[in-house]
Design a protein around this motif. Structure first.
Motif, PDB file in Angstrom:
ATOM      1  N   GLY A 164       0.862  -1.121  -0.027  1.00  0.00           N
ATOM      2  CA  GLY A 164      -0.189  -0.022  -0.160  1.00  0.00           C
ATOM      3  C   GLY A 164       0.745   1.370   0.074  1.00  0.00           C
ATOM      4  N   PRO A 165       0.354   2.533  -0.137  1.00  0.00           N
ATOM      5  CA  PRO A 165       1.033   3.767  -0.299  1.00  0.00           C
ATOM      6  C   PRO A 165       1.947   4.247   0.952  1.00  0.00           C
ATOM      7  CG  PRO A 165      -1.237   4.292  -0.182  1.00  0.00           C
ATOM      8  CD  PRO A 165      -0.984   2.620  -0.405  1.00  0.00           C
ATOM      9  N   ALA A 166       1.688   3.477   2.303  1.00  0.00           N
ATOM     10  CA  ALA A 166       2.339   3.911   3.386  1.00  0.00           C
ATOM     11  C   ALA A 166       3.310   2.711   3.752  1.00  0.00           C
ATOM     12  CB  ALA A 166       1.124   4.034   4.386  1.00  0.00           C
ATOM     13  N   ASP A 167       3.707   1.633   2.991  1.00  0.00           N
ATOM     14  CA  ASP A 167       4.234   0.474   3.283  1.00  0.00           C
ATOM     15  C   ASP A 167       5.817   0.983   3.019  1.00  0.00           C
ATOM     16  OD1 ASP A 167       4.978  -1.928   4.016  1.00  0.00           O
ATOM     17  OD2 ASP A 167       4.489  -2.976   2.171  1.00  0.00           O
ATOM     18  N   HIS A 168       6.533   0.860   3.726  1.00  0.00           N
ATOM     19  CA  HIS A 168       7.831   1.294   3.670  1.00  0.00           C
ATOM     20  C   HIS A 168       8.986   0.217   4.285  1.00  0.00           C
ATOM     21  CE1 HIS A 168       6.757   5.611   4.031  1.00  0.00           C
ATOM     22  NE2 HIS A 168       6.279   5.234   3.230  1.00  0.00           N
ATOM     23  N   LEU A 169      10.003  -0.108   3.651  1.00  0.00           N
ATOM     24  CA  LEU A 169      10.900  -0.760   4.257  1.00  0.00           C
ATOM     25  C   LEU A 169      11.749  -0.130   5.247  1.00  0.00           C
ATOM     26  CD1 LEU A 169      12.415  -3.499   3.312  1.00  0.00           C
ATOM     27  CD2 LEU A 169      13.995  -2.345   1.977  1.00  0.00           C
ATOM     28  N   PRO A 170      11.649  -0.859   6.392  1.00  0.00           N
ATOM     29  CA  PRO A 170      12.155  -0.224   7.595  1.00  0.00           C
ATOM     30  C   PRO A 170      13.811  -0.017   7.277  1.00  0.00           C
ATOM     31  CG  PRO A 170      10.767  -2.082   8.359  1.00  0.00           C
ATOM     32  CD  PRO A 170      10.973  -2.008   6.636  1.00  0.00           C
ATOM     33  N   ASN A 171      14.267   0.983   8.027  1.00  0.00           N
ATOM     34  CA  ASN A 171      15.756   1.576   7.840  1.00  0.00           C
ATOM     35  C   ASN A 171      16.597   0.293   8.508  1.00  0.00           C
ATOM     36  OD1 ASN A 171      15.382   3.963   6.558  1.00  0.00           O
ATOM     37  ND2 ASN A 171      15.721   5.142   8.581  1.00  0.00           N
ATOM     38  N   GLU A 172      15.842  -0.355   9.334  1.00  0.00           N
ATOM     39  CA  GLU A 172      16.786  -1.496  10.159  1.00  0.00           C
ATOM     40  C   GLU A 172      17.033  -2.418   9.156  1.00  0.00           C
ATOM     41  OE1 GLU A 172      14.198   0.115  11.284  1.00  0.00           O
ATOM     42  OE2 GLU A 172      14.829   1.060  13.176  1.00  0.00           O
ATOM     43  N   GLU A 173      15.902  -3.030   8.351  1.00  0.00           N
ATOM     44  CA  GLU A 173      16.137  -3.771   7.359  1.00  0.00           C
ATOM     45  C   GLU A 173      17.041  -3.696   6.362  1.00  0.00           C
ATOM     46  OE1 GLU A 173      13.347  -7.209   4.783  1.00  0.00           O
ATOM     47  OE2 GLU A 173      12.368  -5.722   6.454  1.00  0.00           O
ATOM     48  N   ILE A 174      16.935  -2.526   5.742  1.00  0.00           N
ATOM     49  CA  ILE A 174      17.922  -2.104   4.855  1.00  0.00           C
ATOM     50  C   ILE A 174      19.329  -2.116   5.239  1.00  0.00           C
ATOM     51  CG2 ILE A 174      18.739   0.153   3.425  1.00  0.00           C
ATOM     52  CD1 ILE A 174      15.946   1.154   3.549  1.00  0.00           C
ATOM     53  N   LEU A 175      19.567  -1.645   6.472  1.00  0.00           N
ATOM     54  CA  LEU A 175      20.947  -1.745   7.224  1.00  0.00           C
ATOM     55  C   LEU A 175      21.352  -3.229   7.378  1.00  0.00           C
ATOM     56  CD1 LEU A 175      20.510   1.076   9.695  1.00  0.00           C
ATOM     57  CD2 LEU A 175      22.060   1.167   7.743  1.00  0.00           C
ATOM     58  N   LYS A 176      20.518  -4.094   7.842  1.00  0.00           N
ATOM     59  CA  LYS A 176      20.740  -5.494   7.898  1.00  0.00           C
ATOM     60  C   LYS A 176      21.203  -6.092   6.613  1.00  0.00           C
ATOM     61  CE  LYS A 176      18.587  -9.865   9.502  1.00  0.00           C
ATOM     62  NZ  LYS A 176      17.177 -10.248   9.912  1.00  0.00           N
ATOM     63  N   HIS A 177      20.486  -6.003   5.491  1.00  0.00           N
ATOM     64  CA  HIS A 177      20.830  -6.680   4.284  1.00  0.00           C
ATOM     65  C   HIS A 177      22.303  -6.225   3.832  1.00  0.00           C
ATOM     66  CE1 HIS A 177      17.395  -8.936   3.276  1.00  0.00           C
ATOM     67  NE2 HIS A 177      16.667  -7.776   3.818  1.00  0.00           N
ATOM     68  N   PHE A 178      22.540  -4.811   4.234  1.00  0.00           N
ATOM     69  CA  PHE A 178      23.998  -4.591   3.799  1.00  0.00           C
ATOM     70  C   PHE A 178      25.055  -4.482   4.983  1.00  0.00           C
ATOM     71  CE2 PHE A 178      21.545  -1.550   0.874  1.00  0.00           C
ATOM     72  CZ  PHE A 178      22.128  -2.026  -0.463  1.00  0.00           C
ATOM     73  N   GLY A 179      24.618  -5.343   5.863  1.00  0.00           N
ATOM     74  CA  GLY A 179      25.362  -5.501   6.883  1.00  0.00           C
ATOM     75  C   GLY A 179      25.912  -4.454   8.012  1.00  0.00           C
ATOM     76  N   LEU A 180      25.192  -3.437   7.906  1.00  0.00           N
ATOM     77  CA  LEU A 180      25.708  -2.157   8.442  1.00  0.00           C
ATOM     78  C   LEU A 180      24.939  -1.743   9.811  1.00  0.00           C
ATOM     79  CD1 LEU A 180      26.020  -0.060   5.338  1.00  0.00           C
ATOM     80  CD2 LEU A 180      27.851  -1.235   6.578  1.00  0.00           C
ATOM     81  N   GLU A 181      24.041  -2.745  10.616  1.00  0.00           N
ATOM     82  CA  GLU A 181      23.449  -2.440  11.674  1.00  0.00           C
ATOM     83  C   GLU A 181      24.152  -2.237  12.757  1.00  0.00           C
ATOM     84  OE1 GLU A 181      22.076  -6.505  10.826  1.00  0.00           O
ATOM     85  OE2 GLU A 181      23.863  -5.553  10.292  1.00  0.00           O
ATOM     86  N   SER A 182      25.578  -2.646  12.920  1.00  0.00           N
ATOM     87  CA  SER A 182      26.438  -2.199  14.136  1.00  0.00           C
ATOM     88  C   SER A 182      27.032  -0.912  13.908  1.00  0.00           C
ATOM     89  CB  SER A 182      27.409  -3.134  14.218  1.00  0.00           C
ATOM     90  OG  SER A 182      28.418  -3.405  13.067  1.00  0.00           O
ATOM     91  N   GLU A 183      27.406  -0.562  12.592  1.00  0.00           N
ATOM     92  CA  GLU A 183      28.138   0.873  12.454  1.00  0.00           C
ATOM     93  C   GLU A 183      26.759   1.957  12.546  1.00  0.00           C
ATOM     94  OE1 GLU A 183      30.510   1.744   9.042  1.00  0.00           O
ATOM     95  OE2 GLU A 183      31.107  -0.427   8.845  1.00  0.00           O
ATOM     96  N   TYR A 184      25.620   1.695  12.116  1.00  0.00           N
ATOM     97  CA  TYR A 184      24.683   2.784  12.272  1.00  0.00           C
ATOM     98  C   TYR A 184      24.399   2.738  13.760  1.00  0.00           C
ATOM     99  CZ  TYR A 184      20.148   5.145  12.102  1.00  0.00           C
ATOM    100  OH  TYR A 184      19.189   6.063  12.250  1.00  0.00           O
ATOM    101  N   LYS A 185      24.168   1.860  14.696  1.00  0.00           N
ATOM    102  CA  LYS A 185      23.934   1.892  16.044  1.00  0.00           C
ATOM    103  C   LYS A 185      25.135   2.762  16.688  1.00  0.00           C
ATOM    104  CE  LYS A 185      21.318  -2.294  16.460  1.00  0.00           C
ATOM    105  NZ  LYS A 185      21.047  -3.596  16.996  1.00  0.00           N
ATOM    106  N   ALA A 186      26.249   2.508  16.205  1.00  0.00           N
ATOM    107  CA  ALA A 186      27.399   3.196  16.929  1.00  0.00           C
ATOM    108  C   ALA A 186      27.405   4.513  16.502  1.00  0.00           C
ATOM    109  CB  ALA A 186      28.695   2.439  16.418  1.00  0.00           C
ATOM    110  N   ALA A 187      26.963   4.983  15.228  1.00  0.00           N
ATOM    111  CA  ALA A 187      27.152   6.274  14.933  1.00  0.00           C
ATOM    112  C   ALA A 187      26.064   6.909  15.576  1.00  0.00           C
ATOM    113  CB  ALA A 187      26.876   6.413  13.601  1.00  0.00           C
ATOM    114  N   THR A 188      24.908   6.488  15.784  1.00  0.00           N
ATOM    115  CA  THR A 188      23.641   7.217  16.421  1.00  0.00           C
ATOM    116  C   THR A 188      24.108   7.272  17.929  1.00  0.00           C
ATOM    117  OG1 THR A 188      22.069   6.010  15.183  1.00  0.00           O
ATOM    118  CG2 THR A 188      21.213   6.625  17.226  1.00  0.00           C
ATOM    119  N   MET A 189      24.859   6.215  18.583  1.00  0.00           N
ATOM    120  CA  MET A 189      25.332   6.452  19.787  1.00  0.00           C
ATOM    121  C   MET A 189      26.270   7.719  20.159  1.00  0.00           C
ATOM    122  SD  MET A 189      25.410   2.653  21.217  1.00  0.00           S
ATOM    123  CE  MET A 189      26.047   3.029  22.933  1.00  0.00           C
ATOM    124  N   ALA A 190      27.064   7.826  19.471  1.00  0.00           N
ATOM    125  CA  ALA A 190      28.076   8.758  19.153  1.00  0.00           C
ATOM    126  C   ALA A 190      27.401  10.088  19.102  1.00  0.00           C
ATOM    127  CB  ALA A 190      29.057   8.665  18.234  1.00  0.00           C
TER     128      ALA A 190
END
Length: 204
Positions: A164-190
């Motif tokens: 539907g028009p409001a269905d978005h792929l969550p950022n967490e899933e995008i990062l997960k597929h590219f193997g970047l969850e940990s880097e994003y969490k570290a940057a967010t915490m910083a």
């Protein structure tokens, strides 16, 4: 279908604002790529998704992920660019059948209006309004889109199709597929720690 990138990759897209015609496959050649297919440049829900993706763009770009947004048409693109909703490159398809090849659904005016009453849509519209994203009615109102996540060797990591028009792929899933969850969490915490220090200093 979208899984066969060799077929859909032959579709032509046009860059914005330069109007250069390239093949879709050119945007992911030898590079990790996130390709987001928006339904309409003036759609508030698309602007909201664009803003959400822009939140993770620094981590994606610093890790070699190209960020590309594709529209079904040219109409309304200038307002989208002026609003700085999306931190990535923009294109639109030369032929609307590209969206059909990707398996993206077309509603009709009755069903698209009904879909805007879904809770998911109401919540997204409320969030978009609170952010002042605005919107307009230009262009194709019944098409929905999705996203392709592609590895640097051309492997399809994720084929996301909007329900539907409001269905978005969550950022967490995008990062997960590219193997970047940990880097994003570290940057967010910083960033949070920097904000905390600045707040303390401002009060001192």
């Amino acid at each position: 279908m979208a899984q066969d990138l060799s077929v859909v990759g032959e579709q032509k897209i046009i860059s914005l604002p330069a109007k250069e015609v390239v093949l879709l496959k050119d945007v992911w050649k030898d590079q990790k790529t996130l390709v987001v297919f928006f339904r309409r440049w003036g759609c508030m829900l698309c602007r909201l998704w664009a803003k959400e993706i822009s939140e993770i763009s620094p981590v994606l770009k610093s890790n070699g992920v190209r960020i590309v947004g594709v529209g079904v048409e040219e109409a309304g693109h200038q307002e989208f660019i002026n609003g700085k909703f999306f931190d990535g490159e923009l294109f639109y398809v030369q032929d609307r059948s590209t969206y059909q090849q990707l398996g993206f659904k077309r509603f009709n005016m009755i069903t698209i209006l009904a879909s805007l009453l879904w809770k998911q849509s109401r919540d997204a519209i409320s969030k978009g309004n609170s952010m002042g994203l605005g919107g307009d009615t230009k262009g194709d109102k019944v098409q929905v889109g999705g996203a392709l996540l592609i590895d640097q060797d051309g492997k399809l990591l994720r084929n996301f199709i909007q329900t539907g028009p409001a269905d978005h792929l969550p950022n967490e899933e995008i990062l997960k597929h590219f193997g970047l969850e940990s880097e994003y969490k570290a940057a967010t915490m910083a960033n949070q720690e920097t904000d905390r220090v600045c707040t303390i200093d401002a009060k001192a």
